[in-house]
Design an enzyme around this catalytic site. Sequence first.
Site, PDB file in Angstrom:
ATOM      1  NE  ARG B  51      -2.249  -4.329   1.002  1.00  0.00           N
ATOM      2  CZ  ARG B  51      -1.405  -4.575   1.992  1.00  0.00           C
ATOM      3  NH1 ARG B  51      -0.332  -5.299   1.774  1.00  0.00           N
ATOM      4  NH2 ARG B  51      -1.619  -4.098   3.197  1.00  0.00           N
ATOM      5  CB  THR B  52      -3.248  -2.333  -6.089  1.00  0.00           C
ATOM      6  OG1 THR B  52      -3.946  -3.281  -5.293  1.00  0.00           O
ATOM      7  CG2 THR B  52      -3.214  -2.820  -7.515  1.00  0.00           C
ATOM      8  CE  LYS B  80     -15.573  14.175  -6.384  1.00  0.00           C
ATOM      9  NZ  LYS B  80     -16.047  14.787  -5.167  1.00  0.00           N
ATOM     10  NE  ARG B 101      -8.692  -0.779  -6.091  1.00  0.00           N
ATOM     11  CZ  ARG B 101      -8.215  -1.966  -5.760  1.00  0.00           C
ATOM     12  NH1 ARG B 101      -7.124  -2.427  -6.311  1.00  0.00           N
ATOM     13  NH2 ARG B 101      -8.833  -2.680  -4.864  1.00  0.00           N
ATOM     14  CG  HIS B 129      -7.372  -7.107  -8.241  1.00  0.00           C
ATOM     15  ND1 HIS B 129      -6.459  -6.391  -8.974  1.00  0.00           N
ATOM     16  CD2 HIS B 129      -7.047  -6.927  -6.941  1.00  0.00           C
ATOM     17  CE1 HIS B 129      -5.615  -5.803  -8.133  1.00  0.00           C
ATOM     18  NE2 HIS B 129      -5.951  -6.123  -6.903  1.00  0.00           N
TER      19      HIS B 129
END
Lengths: 142, 302
Positions: B51-52, B80, B101, B129
């Site tokens: 969504r974001t 990673k 994020r 946020h």
Amino acid sequence: MLYIDSISKGIVIDHIRPGNGFKIFKYLGLNKADFRVALIINAQSKKYGKKDLIKLENVMDLDLTMLGFIDPNITINIIQDEKVVKKIKLSLPEEVEGIIKCKNPRCICSEERQIVHRFVLIDDKKGIYKCDYCEQIYSWEG
Amino acid sequence: MRHLIDPMDISMTELKDLLDLAEEIIKKKEDFNQVCKGKILGTLFYEPSTRTRLSFEAAMLRLGGSVIGFSDAGVSSAIKGESIPDTIRTVSSYVDIIAMRHPKEGAPKLASYYSFVPIINAGDGGHYHPTQTLTDILTIRLKKGQLSNLTIGLCGDLKFGRTVHSLIKSMSSYGNKFILISPQELQIPQYIKMELFNKNSSFMEVESLEDVIDKLDILYMTRVQRERFFNEEDYIRLKDSYILDKEKLKLARKDLCILHPLPRVNEISYEVDDDPRACYFEQVKYGMYIRMALILRLLGVM
């Protein structure tokens, strides 16, 4: 009365809160010093009743940030020719790096290997710091 | 160079400017569809949040810019094991602005120390946020025409809900009344209450939504997140405590504005969606516009 000679050249770390004297002695590595050092515990103090103090017959570099963090009440006197030529009043540092560790398991500090733990002073009266990253509170008083 | 890490990084003047710009974008969309031509947004999503991410990507594309990035640290195995400073120095060499994020608190702050371009915090664990807060504030201003003298009800998980904390902090500066509706276990943390005491806003805490719904100008519903609970039993016991349905809504004012950061689970019944007071899908849209305004200001394009 215990008598300790005054020094002609060196540093006096004065007004150390009782109990912190040995901590600072160890932190400065003074047990390995090759010059004259006096650690005085529970000396009389007009201001606080009791105090610790350290006399060094030598000039050495001191990390004032770290010392201020261990004990913000400290006064440092620089002695030359038996006179105090400089008086430094310490206070809590605005920022400390690599001294306190953030214990918040959700903080990025817990994951990144090379991160420098950094805390920022938010209340100088109560000695409260917050983690620069996650804002977890660290209080000196515990 | 400016970053947006904490919603409180934005002053009230800057906030007003952002809201004004977002409103201008809404009015004249076509005037803005080329302003970021040649600019690239990097979306670094170490934790999936479709969504974001889509909101940021749509915002950049609607400004005429382009987007690169990853949406799951597991997929981009190259990331990673690489430190955040290294990743950020690399990616910020390619792009003009980054939306990041990360599941760990403070990760975007760390990134901001190493980045060559502005960083926008798109959510860091349970911490901040800021673009959600901007979205909420823009929606309130558009729906109510003002940001002060409102009675704002916040309902559900007020303990862990980061969007709730940020919204309260921001809106308390404008002089509003807050009604905090939650089970005792999920009440707002003490330090937020202390901040409310220090400002010219008032608040009360209640347990029942029905008792206060008729007083509200704004009702901000939140999801009771499963991952915030330590055990399943507590989750099951509390998750349905605060469900908004047509019955409860009958008690509410005609001009109530219902907001939700989405996604919802079941805290707002689907039957409420058709009610004109349900504003949460408009809110989603406004989220894209405020991100457009933010990207423009951080890039210094306009």
